[in-house]
Scaffold this motif. Sequence first.
Motif, PDB file in Angstrom:
ATOM      1  N   GLU A 169     -41.514  -5.282 -35.424  1.00  0.00           N
ATOM      2  CA  GLU A 169     -41.055  -4.553 -36.599  1.00  0.00           C
ATOM      3  C   GLU A 169     -40.506  -5.538 -37.602  1.00  0.00           C
ATOM      4  OE1 GLU A 169     -38.351  -1.273 -36.448  1.00  0.00           O
ATOM      5  OE2 GLU A 169     -39.199  -0.641 -34.537  1.00  0.00           O
ATOM      6  N   GLU A 170     -41.055  -5.505 -38.771  1.00  0.00           N
ATOM      7  CA  GLU A 170     -40.550  -6.386 -39.807  1.00  0.00           C
ATOM      8  C   GLU A 170     -39.570  -5.603 -40.661  1.00  0.00           C
ATOM      9  OE1 GLU A 170     -43.149  -8.935 -41.887  1.00  0.00           O
ATOM     10  OE2 GLU A 170     -44.602  -8.953 -40.256  1.00  0.00           O
ATOM     11  N   THR A 171     -38.300  -5.934 -40.516  1.00  0.00           N
ATOM     12  CA  THR A 171     -37.266  -5.290 -41.313  1.00  0.00           C
ATOM     13  C   THR A 171     -36.565  -6.340 -42.150  1.00  0.00           C
ATOM     14  OG1 THR A 171     -35.650  -5.570 -39.549  1.00  0.00           O
ATOM     15  CG2 THR A 171     -36.846  -3.487 -39.583  1.00  0.00           C
ATOM     16  N   ASP A 172     -36.045  -5.876 -43.225  1.00  0.00           N
ATOM     17  CA  ASP A 172     -35.301  -6.765 -44.093  1.00  0.00           C
ATOM     18  C   ASP A 172     -33.994  -7.110 -43.384  1.00  0.00           C
ATOM     19  OD1 ASP A 172     -33.912  -8.050 -46.071  1.00  0.00           O
ATOM     20  OD2 ASP A 172     -34.504  -6.647 -47.650  1.00  0.00           O
ATOM     21  N   LEU A 175     -30.742  -5.457 -44.294  1.00  0.00           N
ATOM     22  CA  LEU A 175     -30.519  -4.048 -43.948  1.00  0.00           C
ATOM     23  C   LEU A 175     -30.282  -3.845 -42.451  1.00  0.00           C
ATOM     24  CD1 LEU A 175     -33.277  -2.460 -46.203  1.00  0.00           C
ATOM     25  CD2 LEU A 175     -30.850  -2.704 -46.697  1.00  0.00           C
ATOM     26  N   ALA A 176     -30.280  -4.913 -41.672  1.00  0.00           N
ATOM     27  CA  ALA A 176     -30.118  -4.794 -40.229  1.00  0.00           C
ATOM     28  C   ALA A 176     -28.784  -4.151 -39.836  1.00  0.00           C
ATOM     29  CB  ALA A 176     -30.251  -6.162 -39.578  1.00  0.00           C
ATOM     30  N   ARG A 179     -28.653  -0.207 -39.153  1.00  0.00           N
ATOM     31  CA  ARG A 179     -29.249   0.415 -37.986  1.00  0.00           C
ATOM     32  C   ARG A 179     -28.191   1.073 -37.222  1.00  0.00           C
ATOM     33  NH1 ARG A 179     -33.901  -3.110 -35.157  1.00  0.00           N
ATOM     34  NH2 ARG A 179     -35.362  -2.936 -36.833  1.00  0.00           N
TER      35      ARG A 179
END
Length: 179
Positions: A169-172, A175-176, A179
């Motif tokens: 999963e490529e997340t910024d 923004l982690a 979660r």
Amino acid sequence: MELQVGRLLRERGRAEVFVTDEPCPPDLTEVGVEACRGPVHIEGRATSTGDGVLVEGRITVPVTLLCSRCLSPYPAEVEAHFQEKFVPRTRRRHRDEEEGGVPEGVEAVADEDDQVEFFENNRIDLGPLIREQLMMAVPMKGLCREECRGLCPICGQDLNQGTCQCQVEETDPRLAVLR
């Protein structure tokens, strides 16, 4: 490698060319060289400057490096150019004594800004210079090829040899925390 410079010091502007092969320095492994695949080839020129000797040249050595992305060994050639001025230790000491800077019996120390090295007995040891230049010429992060895809961060599969079934999963990363 040692250069005998007694003849050079007799005449300002006199130059000698040298070419030699030397064994690979063992401390290259400390900077990421997996293995040397041949001798260190050194070619250069030593020129008398009147008060010392200017030594300049080129060093090449075939090596095996590890790719920083896929960790595979690959062949490479490390090349370095050098230029260094060497001054006889006794000549420097006498000049300082004449100027009244250093008392007799005390060895003169070069300033940090001086770009000279010292030699004694008409012999210049190029070993430390060669080792230093080679260590600085080894790439910090070598690549086996520009399009190397590296390893999967989850399973470790070499992505150059095939794909894996991992879901990444490529997340910024900014923004982690949400979660």
